[in-house]
Write a protein that holds these residues in place. Structure first.
Motif, PDB file in Angstrom:
ATOM      1  N   ALA A  10       0.863  -1.178   0.000  1.00 19.02           N
ATOM      2  CA  ALA A  10       0.000   0.000   0.000  1.00 19.02           C
ATOM      3  C   ALA A  10       0.902   1.231   0.000  1.00 19.02           C
ATOM      4  O   ALA A  10       2.052   1.171   0.445  1.00 19.02           O
ATOM      5  CB  ALA A  10      -0.922   0.023   1.208  1.00 19.02           C
ATOM      6  N   LYS A  37      -1.818  -1.516  -6.654  1.00 18.59           N
ATOM      7  CA  LYS A  37      -1.755  -1.519  -5.194  1.00 18.59           C
ATOM      8  C   LYS A  37      -2.500  -0.259  -4.743  1.00 18.59           C
ATOM      9  O   LYS A  37      -2.518   0.736  -5.483  1.00 18.59           O
ATOM     10  CB  LYS A  37      -0.299  -1.450  -4.722  1.00 18.59           C
ATOM     11  CG  LYS A  37       0.541  -2.640  -5.166  1.00 18.59           C
ATOM     12  CD  LYS A  37       2.009  -2.511  -4.787  1.00 18.59           C
ATOM     13  CE  LYS A  37       2.780  -3.705  -5.358  1.00 18.59           C
ATOM     14  NZ  LYS A  37       4.235  -3.645  -5.064  1.00 18.59           N
ATOM     15  N   PRO A  38      -3.118  -0.284  -3.562  1.00 19.62           N
ATOM     16  CA  PRO A  38      -3.897   0.888  -3.167  1.00 19.62           C
ATOM     17  C   PRO A  38      -3.030   2.093  -2.823  1.00 19.62           C
ATOM     18  O   PRO A  38      -1.990   1.960  -2.179  1.00 19.62           O
ATOM     19  CB  PRO A  38      -4.650   0.392  -1.926  1.00 19.62           C
ATOM     20  CG  PRO A  38      -3.845  -0.757  -1.413  1.00 19.62           C
ATOM     21  CD  PRO A  38      -3.172  -1.379  -2.591  1.00 19.62           C
ATOM     22  N   THR A  68      -4.335  -1.256   6.946  1.00 17.23           N
ATOM     23  CA  THR A  68      -5.397  -2.250   6.760  1.00 17.23           C
ATOM     24  C   THR A  68      -5.334  -2.810   5.344  1.00 17.23           C
ATOM     25  O   THR A  68      -5.359  -4.033   5.132  1.00 17.23           O
ATOM     26  CB  THR A  68      -6.785  -1.603   6.995  1.00 17.23           C
ATOM     27  OG1 THR A  68      -6.798  -1.064   8.313  1.00 17.23           O
ATOM     28  CG2 THR A  68      -7.914  -2.596   6.828  1.00 17.23           C
ATOM     29  N   LEU A  69      -5.219  -1.915   4.373  1.00 18.73           N
ATOM     30  CA  LEU A  69      -5.170  -2.357   2.975  1.00 18.73           C
ATOM     31  C   LEU A  69      -3.940  -3.216   2.710  1.00 18.73           C
ATOM     32  O   LEU A  69      -3.987  -4.167   1.915  1.00 18.73           O
ATOM     33  CB  LEU A  69      -5.170  -1.142   2.044  1.00 18.73           C
ATOM     34  CG  LEU A  69      -6.510  -0.390   1.958  1.00 18.73           C
ATOM     35  CD1 LEU A  69      -6.311   0.988   1.337  1.00 18.73           C
ATOM     36  CD2 LEU A  69      -7.520  -1.196   1.140  1.00 18.73           C
ATOM     37  N   SER A  70      -2.827  -2.901   3.401  1.00 19.99           N
ATOM     38  CA  SER A  70      -1.583  -3.642   3.143  1.00 19.99           C
ATOM     39  C   SER A  70      -1.646  -5.075   3.659  1.00 19.99           C
ATOM     40  O   SER A  70      -0.806  -5.902   3.314  1.00 19.99           O
ATOM     41  CB  SER A  70      -0.384  -2.919   3.762  1.00 19.99           C
ATOM     42  OG  SER A  70      -0.339  -3.133   5.156  1.00 19.99           O
ATOM     43  N   MET A 107      -4.488  -6.811   3.277  1.00 29.83           N
ATOM     44  CA  MET A 107      -5.578  -7.431   2.511  1.00 29.83           C
ATOM     45  C   MET A 107      -5.033  -8.147   1.266  1.00 29.83           C
ATOM     46  O   MET A 107      -3.852  -8.075   0.980  1.00 29.83           O
ATOM     47  CB  MET A 107      -6.622  -6.359   2.159  1.00 29.83           C
ATOM     48  CG  MET A 107      -7.360  -5.870   3.417  1.00 29.83           C
ATOM     49  SD  MET A 107      -8.551  -4.584   3.097  1.00 29.83           S
ATOM     50  CE  MET A 107      -9.800  -5.520   2.195  1.00 29.83           C
ATOM     51  N   THR A 165      -3.797  -8.204  -1.829  1.00 30.42           N
ATOM     52  CA  THR A 165      -3.332  -7.141  -2.734  1.00 30.42           C
ATOM     53  C   THR A 165      -3.682  -7.431  -4.192  1.00 30.42           C
ATOM     54  O   THR A 165      -4.010  -6.527  -4.956  1.00 30.42           O
ATOM     55  CB  THR A 165      -1.806  -6.967  -2.581  1.00 30.42           C
ATOM     56  OG1 THR A 165      -1.517  -6.892  -1.184  1.00 30.42           O
ATOM     57  CG2 THR A 165      -1.309  -5.707  -3.271  1.00 30.42           C
ATOM     58  N   ILE A 199      -7.256  -6.493  -4.680  1.00 28.54           N
ATOM     59  CA  ILE A 199      -7.403  -5.032  -4.614  1.00 28.54           C
ATOM     60  C   ILE A 199      -6.885  -4.406  -5.923  1.00 28.54           C
ATOM     61  O   ILE A 199      -7.526  -3.514  -6.497  1.00 28.54           O
ATOM     62  CB  ILE A 199      -6.594  -4.459  -3.413  1.00 28.54           C
ATOM     63  CG1 ILE A 199      -7.084  -5.053  -2.088  1.00 28.54           C
ATOM     64  CG2 ILE A 199      -6.629  -2.932  -3.404  1.00 28.54           C
ATOM     65  CD1 ILE A 199      -8.311  -4.462  -1.510  1.00 28.54           C
TER      66      ILE A 199
END
Ligand code: T3D
Length: 258
Positions: A49, A96-97, A196-198, A200, A202, A205
């Motif tokens: 992320a 990646k977010p 949090t996103l990192s 998940m 990936t 996402i």
């Protein structure tokens, strides 16, 4: 002095625009440096992320206007093609977010770089300005693309013609950004989201981002077909297998991002 600060905090790459004396406006060197760090985010599998923010009281005031005058001035064409278009494409194509923590004024290309990010948080004293019309330019860096899609033609046109400052609160209300938060909790809230996103899946996402990108120009049939193809790709990931297994075994999943 480095115009970009780059830190790896666990699985999150924190990128800080760092020319605070000019509200982090971009000179050429800073634009190329940001592009290089975005490449690093793409190529390093440990980064899952990205958090983008600005040093000091501004997020980014767009192009450093002192660079467009004088004997060594760069042409507008060169600036747009070599500085901003690659930055916008690298953010949108990075699977990646990317979370933006907009800590102060975001003007011109600075506003549109923020809007190219996936999740945009802004401190309550931040603002967004399509400053281009005030100096006789058009909203580049994806402004004419993102604005109508985010807030509709009526608001987008007024924002781009008038170049008014839109407060963080109003930006949240009209759907320009995800959320306006108190200044002193901005970085923390943005980092919680990035963290949090990192953790998940990936891959999923990133594929979702690919789906969002293509939804901008597809019709419903084309988009349904595209979803089917990227869903197949997601279903072949380690994390899909892990997510389903963890659910059935009633345990927390441990995603690895692939
Ligand atoms: O050729 C091309 O230009 C093509 C590329 C286009 C991409 C673009 O981004 S075009 C748009 C460029 N940006 C702008 O037009 C914004 C210019 N800045 C402003 O309008 C205002 O600074 C803000 C509304 C962003 C913030 O206002 P305020 O009152 O909070 O701050 P300030 O006092 O104006 O700025 C603080 C300092 O930053 C000041 O320097 P000083 O007086 O303390 O020495 C100011 O000159 C400097 N600064 C702010 N923006 C820029 C800048 N210096 C160079 N370039 C800037 N864009």
């Amino acid at each position: 002095m480095s115009f970009i600060k780059f830190e790896l905090i666990d699985k999150v790459a924190k990128i800080t625009l760092n020319r605070p004396e000019v509200l982090n406006s971009f000179n050429y060197e800073m634009a190329i440096s940001l592009q290089n760090y975005l490449d690093e985010c793409e190529n390093n599998p440990n980064i899952r992320a990205v958090l983008l923010t600005g040093e000091g009281r501004g997020f980014c005031a767009g192009q450093d206007l002192s660079e467009v005058v004088g004997d060594n001035a760069k042409s507008v064409e060169e600036i747009v093609n070599k500085s901003y278009n690659p930055i916008i494409l690298k953010i949108r194509n990075l699977e990646k977010p990317v979370v933006a923590a907009v800590n102060g004024v975001a003007a011109g290309a600075g506003a549109n770089i923020a809007l190219a990010c996936d999740i945009v948080l802004a401190g309550e004293s931040a603002s967004f300005v399509q400053a281009f019309s005030k100096i006789g330019l058009i909203p580049d860096s994806g402004g004419t693309y993102f604005l109508p899609r985010l807030v509709g033609m009526a608001r987008a046109t007024a924002m781009m013609f008038l170049g008014n400052k839109i407060s963080a609160k109003e930006s949240e209300n009209i759907g320009l950004i995800y959320k306006c938060v108190p200044n002193d909790s901005l970085l923390n809230e943005a980092m919680v989201i990035a963290n949090t996103l990192s953790e998940m899946p990936t891959k999923a996402i990133g594929l979702t981002k690919r789906g969002i990108n293509s939804s901008m120009y597809n019709d419903i049939e084309g988009q349904l077909q595209f979803e089917a193809s990227i869903q197949k790709e997601a279903s072949e990931s380690y994390d899909y297998n892990e997510g389903v297994s963890a659910f059935l075994e009633k345990r927390h999943p441990k995603f690895i991002g692939r």
